[in-house]
Design a protein around this motif. Structure first.
Motif, PDB file in Angstrom:
ATOM      1  N   ALA A   1      71.929  36.872  67.505  1.00 50.02           N
ATOM      2  CA  ALA A   1      72.150  37.809  66.209  1.00 50.02           C
ATOM      3  C   ALA A   1      72.519  36.663  64.950  1.00 50.02           C
ATOM      4  N   LEU A   2      73.512  35.879  65.501  1.00 49.44           N
ATOM      5  CA  LEU A   2      73.918  34.729  64.414  1.00 49.44           C
ATOM      6  C   LEU A   2      72.787  33.779  64.005  1.00 49.44           C
ATOM      7  N   GLU A   3      72.078  33.260  65.342  1.00 45.50           N
ATOM      8  CA  GLU A   3      71.061  32.184  65.091  1.00 45.50           C
ATOM      9  C   GLU A   3      69.948  32.757  64.068  1.00 45.50           C
ATOM     10  N   VAL A   4      69.578  34.183  63.963  1.00 49.21           N
ATOM     11  CA  VAL A   4      68.536  34.406  63.408  1.00 49.21           C
ATOM     12  C   VAL A   4      68.875  35.013  61.758  1.00 49.21           C
ATOM     13  N   SER A   5      70.303  35.032  61.707  1.00 49.57           N
ATOM     14  CA  SER A   5      70.938  35.562  60.275  1.00 49.57           C
ATOM     15  C   SER A   5      71.438  34.333  59.353  1.00 49.57           C
ATOM     16  N   GLN A   6      71.374  34.801  58.004  1.00 48.46           N
ATOM     17  CA  GLN A   6      72.183  33.854  57.177  1.00 48.46           C
ATOM     18  C   GLN A   6      73.579  33.997  57.044  1.00 48.46           C
ATOM     19  N   ARG A   7      74.040  35.266  57.087  1.00 52.80           N
ATOM     20  CA  ARG A   7      75.459  35.502  56.974  1.00 52.80           C
ATOM     21  C   ARG A   7      75.828  36.360  57.944  1.00 52.80           C
ATOM     22  N   GLY A   8      77.190  36.657  58.384  1.00 48.72           N
ATOM     23  CA  GLY A   8      77.541  37.408  59.402  1.00 48.72           C
ATOM     24  C   GLY A   8      79.173  37.923  59.044  1.00 48.72           C
ATOM     25  N   TYR A   9      79.467  39.172  59.545  1.00 51.87           N
ATOM     26  CA  TYR A   9      80.532  39.765  59.645  1.00 51.87           C
ATOM     27  C   TYR A   9      80.919  39.899  61.110  1.00 51.87           C
ATOM     28  N   VAL A  10      82.182  39.817  61.255  1.00 51.18           N
ATOM     29  CA  VAL A  10      83.100  40.171  62.680  1.00 51.18           C
ATOM     30  C   VAL A  10      83.830  41.427  62.565  1.00 51.18           C
ATOM     31  N   MET A  11      83.488  42.501  63.381  1.00 50.72           N
ATOM     32  CA  MET A  11      84.233  43.939  63.360  1.00 50.72           C
ATOM     33  C   MET A  11      84.909  43.904  64.453  1.00 50.72           C
ATOM     34  N   GLU A  12      86.358  44.302  64.293  1.00 46.52           N
ATOM     35  CA  GLU A  12      87.222  44.555  65.509  1.00 46.52           C
ATOM     36  C   GLU A  12      88.168  45.638  65.206  1.00 46.52           C
ATOM     37  N   SER A  13      87.998  46.631  66.061  1.00 48.07           N
ATOM     38  CA  SER A  13      88.867  47.798  65.853  1.00 48.07           C
ATOM     39  C   SER A  13      88.688  48.245  64.493  1.00 48.07           C
ATOM     40  N   GLY A  14      87.504  48.514  63.967  1.00 51.73           N
ATOM     41  CA  GLY A  14      87.426  49.357  62.650  1.00 51.73           C
ATOM     42  C   GLY A  14      87.672  48.566  61.571  1.00 51.73           C
ATOM     43  N   ARG A  15      87.750  47.154  61.599  1.00 51.22           N
ATOM     44  CA  ARG A  15      88.144  46.248  60.563  1.00 51.22           C
ATOM     45  C   ARG A  15      87.164  44.960  60.455  1.00 51.22           C
ATOM     46  N   ILE A  16      86.990  44.446  59.386  1.00 45.84           N
ATOM     47  CA  ILE A  16      86.123  43.179  59.429  1.00 45.84           C
ATOM     48  C   ILE A  16      87.354  42.347  59.444  1.00 45.84           C
ATOM     49  N   THR A  17      87.155  41.326  60.314  1.00 43.50           N
ATOM     50  CA  THR A  17      88.183  40.351  60.441  1.00 43.50           C
ATOM     51  C   THR A  17      87.684  39.003  60.148  1.00 43.50           C
TER      52      THR A  17
ATOM     53  N   GLY B   1      81.042  35.460  56.809  1.00 44.92           N
ATOM     54  CA  GLY B   1      80.691  33.834  56.322  1.00 44.92           C
ATOM     55  C   GLY B   1      79.418  33.543  56.695  1.00 44.92           C
ATOM     56  N   ASN B   2      78.964  32.472  56.468  1.00 45.43           N
ATOM     57  CA  ASN B   2      77.954  31.566  56.716  1.00 45.43           C
ATOM     58  C   ASN B   2      77.719  31.773  58.318  1.00 45.43           C
ATOM     59  N   ALA B   3      76.428  32.223  58.908  1.00 48.80           N
ATOM     60  CA  ALA B   3      76.159  32.378  60.180  1.00 48.80           C
ATOM     61  C   ALA B   3      76.506  31.292  60.973  1.00 48.80           C
ATOM     62  N   GLN B   4      76.079  30.016  60.631  1.00 49.98           N
ATOM     63  CA  GLN B   4      76.174  28.892  61.155  1.00 49.98           C
ATOM     64  C   GLN B   4      77.454  28.369  61.422  1.00 49.98           C
TER      65      GLN B   4
END
Length: 236
Positions: free
Chosen positions: A199-215, A218-221
């Motif tokens: 997912a991160l390899e094809v994306s420009q940006r990413g979000y990490v979600m843990e227990s209902g929150r964005i933790t 940033g930039n996918a790389q």
């Protein structure tokens, strides 16, 4: 310009808060991924974006308009389209009929035909099976049908929920190759995926979600190189 702007989104099921006040935005033309473990709230977020779940707080703006009160059936018409987890093909319809369903809200017959031909170019296997019932296809072929149907609907924002789930590695590679190609053609996408590396390899940006929150976000790389992401999601 943001095509999607989520502010303090909250989603609850009874007394359980599945999404706990997240902020997220997507610019036109971006491919953004949302990664996280099972139960993190990723699918709840997507389902709320298309009106399948009710938010308990916060706001969602799509293409400059607040989506509150929009009926579920109107989201596709407005260009917000989801390929659900589990694919959701019409099993008793043929491949070609499934693809045509993507254009049910359109009235440009020539455009629909051209887009179906485009899907057949992306997925030659579907062209070979266009008269076959979708319910008789393999899981990977059904995922191709679901993605093709979404492409025919002309999305302004395409939501993909776990497109690699349950598929063989070779098919997963093909699906991600298509995701990359569709993004390069200018389709804006939000990808929810447990295979964090792909997912991160094809994306420009990413979000990490843990227990209902964005933790993290940033930039996918940068996320790919972050020790916390590598330890938690990349098996390193």
């Amino acid at each position: 310009m943001s095509i999607l702007d989520i502010k303090n989104l909250q989603v609850s099921y009874g007394g359980i808060q599945a999404v706990k006040g997240i902020d997220l935005h997507i610019e036109k033309g971006e491919l953004v991924t949302l990664i996280g473990a099972n139960g993190a709230g990723k699918t709840s977020t997507l389902r709320t974006l298309v009106g399948m779940e009710k938010k308990s707080g916060g706001s969602i703006s799509f293409d400059g308009k607040d989506t509150a009160g929009t009926p579920v059936y109107n989201f596709v018409r407005q260009g917000l389209v989801m390929v659900p987890e589990g694919r959701g093909v019409f099993s008793k319809l043929t491949v070609a009929e499934n693809l045509r369903m993507g254009g049910y809200h359109r009235n440009d017959e020539d455009g629909i035909k051209a887009d179906i031909e485009h899907v057949f170019e992306l997925f030659p296997r579907l062209k070979e099976r266009e008269k076959q019932l979708a319910g008789t296809l393999s899981g990977g072929e059904q995922q191709m049908v679901a993605m093709g149907r979404a492409i025919v609907s002309k999305p302004k924002l395409l939501l993909l929920d776990e497109p690699s789930m349950g598929l063989a590695p070779l098919i997963v590679a093909k699906i991600f190759e298509i995701i990359r190609m569709v993004a390069e053609q200018g389709v804006t996408m939000l990808l929810v995926e447990q295979n964090a590396r792909l997912a991160l390899e094809v994306s420009q940006r990413g979000y990490v979600m843990e227990s209902g929150r964005i933790t993290m976000s940033g930039n996918a790389q940068d996320l790919l190189n972050d020790d916390r992401v590598r330890n938690a999601y990349l098996g390193e």
